[in-house]
Design an enzyme around this catalytic site. Structure first.
Site, PDB file in Angstrom:
ATOM      1  N   CYS A  35       0.700  -1.166   0.157  1.00 11.77           N
ATOM      2  CA  CYS A  35       0.090  -0.011  -0.194  1.00 11.77           C
ATOM      3  C   CYS A  35       0.857   1.334   0.073  1.00 11.77           C
ATOM      4  O   CYS A  35       0.302   2.434  -0.248  1.00 11.77           O
ATOM      5  CB  CYS A  35      -1.006  -0.002   1.116  1.00 11.77           C
ATOM      6  SG  CYS A  35      -0.162   0.106   2.728  1.00 11.77           S
ATOM      7  N   ASP A  37       2.435   2.478   2.460  1.00 15.58           N
ATOM      8  CA  ASP A  37       2.403   3.372   3.825  1.00 15.58           C
ATOM      9  C   ASP A  37       3.597   3.021   4.667  1.00 15.58           C
ATOM     10  O   ASP A  37       4.176   1.829   4.655  1.00 15.58           O
ATOM     11  CB  ASP A  37       1.023   3.233   4.206  1.00 15.58           C
ATOM     12  CG  ASP A  37      -0.189   3.550   3.594  1.00 15.58           C
ATOM     13  OD1 ASP A  37       0.037   4.403   2.993  1.00 15.58           O
ATOM     14  OD2 ASP A  37      -1.131   3.079   3.900  1.00 15.58           O
ATOM     15  N   CYS A  64      -2.301   5.796   5.613  1.00 13.90           N
ATOM     16  CA  CYS A  64      -3.992   5.920   5.237  1.00 13.90           C
ATOM     17  C   CYS A  64      -4.461   6.312   6.701  1.00 13.90           C
ATOM     18  O   CYS A  64      -4.013   6.326   7.754  1.00 13.90           O
ATOM     19  CB  CYS A  64      -4.535   4.473   5.079  1.00 13.90           C
ATOM     20  SG  CYS A  64      -4.423   3.289   6.496  1.00 13.90           S
ATOM     21  N   CYS A 108      -3.203  -2.216   8.574  1.00 13.98           N
ATOM     22  CA  CYS A 108      -3.208  -1.001   9.032  1.00 13.98           C
ATOM     23  C   CYS A 108      -2.667  -1.161  10.453  1.00 13.98           C
ATOM     24  O   CYS A 108      -1.725  -0.444  10.963  1.00 13.98           O
ATOM     25  CB  CYS A 108      -4.221   0.063   8.974  1.00 13.98           C
ATOM     26  SG  CYS A 108      -4.911  -0.158   7.129  1.00 13.98           S
TER      27      CYS A 108
END
Ligand code: FES
Length: 159
Positions: A35, A37, A64, A108
Site C-alpha cells: 500500500c 504506507d 492511510c 493498518c
C-alpha cells in the site's frame, strides 16, 4: 456512517502524539510496499518501581487514515506500560478503541504493532540509546528516497 467510520473520523480529527520525538530513547519503522504506507514510532522510557516503563510515545504515519488513528490510540495506550506489557500488545489490542478493523484494514493495525515492536527491539539491553542520526530522518524524507538505506524498513506481509 458505520460505527467504525465514526470512530475513525473522530480519531483522525484530533490525532494524539503525532510527530517526531527529539529526545526519544528508541525508534521503530515499518513500511508496507503493497500500500506504500509507513509508520514510525518513537519511545521514551522511564523507571518506575524498578521497572522500565514507557513514559511517552509518538508517531509519524505517511499513510492511510486507519494507521493514523490506530497509531494515535496506541501511543496513548502505551503511556505507563512496562516494556513487557507493551510487548504483549497485539495489533488487535492497539486498535481496540476503534473496534474490529474491516478485513482490508487489518494490516493498518499490524503496521502500528510492527513499528512498536521495532522500537522495543531497538532498545533490547534496556539501555537508553539515542536514535541514530539516520533514523532521525523524517518519514517524508525516507519516502522521497528511492531506496531505504537505514535497514530499518521492515516489510509487513499480508496474511
Ligand atoms: Fe496500508 Fe492502511 S492501507 S496502512
Amino acid at each position: 456512517m458505520s460505527d467504525f467510520e465514526d470512530k475513525l473520523q473522530n480519531a483522525i480529527a484530533n490525532p494524539q502524539n503525532q510527530g517526531e520525538m527529539s529526545d526519544a530513547d528508541s525508534v521503530g519503522t515499518v513500511g508496507n510496499p503493497e500500500c506504500g504506507d509507513m509508520v514510525r514510532m518513537w519511545l521514551k522510557f522511564d523507571e518506575k518501581d524498578g521497572k522500565k516503563v514507557i513514559n511517552k510515545a509518538s508517531f509519524q504515519s505517511f499513510g492511510c487514515q486507519t494507521s493514523i488513528a490506530v497509531a494515535s490510540m496506541a501511543t496513548e495506550m502505551l503511556k505507563g506500560k512496562t516494556v513487557e506489557e507493551a510487548q504483549a500488545l497485539s495489533s488487535t489490542d492497539l486498535s481496540s478503541p476503534l473496534g474490529p478493523l474491516p478485513p482490508m484494514k487489518i494490516h493498518c493495525g499490524e503496521m502500528v504493532e510492527g513499528a512498536l515492536r521495532d522500537a522495543l527491539n531497538n532498545d533490547p539491553a534496556g539501555e537508553a540509546s539515542p536514535p541514530s542520526p539516520e533514523s532521525q530522518n523524517t518519514l517524508l524524507g525516507d519516502m522521497n528516497q528511492p531506496k531505504m538505506k537505514s535497514g530499518k524498513l521492515k516489510v509487513v506481509l499480508k496474511k
